[in-house]
Design an enzyme around this catalytic site. Sequence first.
Site, short mmCIF file in Angstrom:
data_model
loop_
_atom_site.label_atom_id
_atom_site.label_comp_id
_atom_site.label_asym_id
_atom_site.label_seq_id
_atom_site.Cartn_x
_atom_site.Cartn_y
_atom_site.Cartn_z
N SER A 256 0.79 -1.23 0.00
CA SER A 256 0.00 0.00 0.00
C SER A 256 0.83 1.28 0.00
O SER A 256 0.26 2.36 -0.19
CB SER A 256 -0.95 0.02 1.20
OG SER A 256 -2.07 -0.75 0.91
N LYS B 18 0.22 3.19 -3.00
CA LYS B 18 -0.99 4.01 -3.16
C LYS B 18 -0.65 5.50 -3.06
O LYS B 18 -1.35 6.34 -3.61
CB LYS B 18 -2.02 3.64 -2.09
CG LYS B 18 -2.55 2.22 -2.25
CD LYS B 18 -3.43 1.83 -1.07
CE LYS B 18 -3.93 0.41 -1.23
NZ LYS B 18 -4.62 -0.08 -0.01
N TYR C 61 -3.63 -2.39 -10.35
CA TYR C 61 -3.55 -2.22 -8.89
C TYR C 61 -2.61 -3.27 -8.28
O TYR C 61 -1.69 -2.94 -7.52
CB TYR C 61 -4.97 -2.33 -8.29
CG TYR C 61 -5.00 -2.38 -6.79
CD1 TYR C 61 -4.85 -1.22 -6.02
CD2 TYR C 61 -5.16 -3.59 -6.12
CE1 TYR C 61 -4.87 -1.29 -4.63
CE2 TYR C 61 -5.19 -3.66 -4.74
CZ TYR C 61 -5.04 -2.50 -4.00
OH TYR C 61 -5.05 -2.56 -2.63
N TYR D 24 -3.70 2.98 7.97
CA TYR D 24 -4.86 2.12 8.23
C TYR D 24 -5.77 2.75 9.29
O TYR D 24 -5.88 3.97 9.39
CB TYR D 24 -4.41 0.71 8.62
CG TYR D 24 -3.54 0.07 7.56
CD1 TYR D 24 -4.04 -0.12 6.28
CD2 TYR D 24 -2.24 -0.31 7.83
CE1 TYR D 24 -3.25 -0.70 5.29
CE2 TYR D 24 -1.45 -0.90 6.85
CZ TYR D 24 -1.97 -1.09 5.59
OH TYR D 24 -1.19 -1.65 4.63
N VAL E 241 1.24 -3.62 3.86
CA VAL E 241 1.27 -4.91 4.55
C VAL E 241 2.57 -5.68 4.29
O VAL E 241 2.78 -6.73 4.90
CB VAL E 241 0.05 -5.79 4.23
CG1 VAL E 241 -1.23 -5.18 4.79
CG2 VAL E 241 -0.07 -6.07 2.75
#
Length: 303
Positions: A63, A66, A188, A239, A257
């Site tokens: 992530s 992102k 993705y 998160y 992660v």
Amino acid sequence: MDYRGLLEAAEIAARATTGQGQVADYIPALAAADPEAFGMAVATVDGELFGVGDWESPFSIQSVSKLFSLLLALSHGGDGLWRGVGREPSGNPFNSLVQLETEHGIPRNPFINAGALVVTDRLQSLTGDAAGAVREFLRREAGNPLLGTDPVVAASEAEHGHRNAALAHFIASHGNLENPVEDVLDHYYAHCAIAASCRDLVLAGSVLARYGVRADGSRMMSRSEAKRVNAVLVTCGTYDAAGEFAFRVGLPGKSGVGGGILAILPGRAAVCAWGPRLDQAGNSVAAVAALDAMTTLSGFSIF
Ligand code: GLU
């Protein structure tokens, strides 16, 4: 500032967490990571680079990617992105489906999986190759032509990606995807499965420490846009524990992660810490401890 001394102290704090937390295994390929690995790096806005431990070992950035897809979508497409994705913390796990139903397929923020899928979709429309755009950006900023997607991790994500597929189809059912669901998911997974080191990530993340200016001196986005991305990182980047991260570390940061956390000291430096064992929220136990030690000892914080 004695960055080397700070990194050494941070490493001691990180090593003291040995044995705590679990390596992510819901994407089976991630379970192969060495649980005791630890690395940390700092890149200053003046071009200095420091590292300790496994700071040059590539890991799955997950992530953390992102953040880069968001920066690229904003730099290519501007503010229009915010019509399809919000800027509020979700208060839910990163892969939750529940809010999408009541909020008409508009994800709460770009850092939960639903929001990142929308960002990847827009980046795909803007560039024709969303994952390639993220890879190229990282390669150029890090000066590392070898950086790329790990095909084993990408395939593992796709094979176990029922939840992300459900999110993407749900968003598409609300008309909030411009590209076919399968393309969005492929890109993705491909950007989440990029393997990069702490060294690579601090060099690439420095664009935010420089308020939107890239390594070559060109402007990627306005200072105001860079400030906005840092703000969303503070509220949504770690998160469902962004409050705890702000409390302990006090910096904008994005976790993944794979165990990496990239944090920004605006105007000063980018910092990345990595350790594969995760806490309940999905943040690296060692990386949070290391960043906590660094900001506590140095007094660096945005607060
Ligand atoms: N590719 C991962 C997923 O979609 C990213 C998770 C993460 O690092 O938060 O589940």
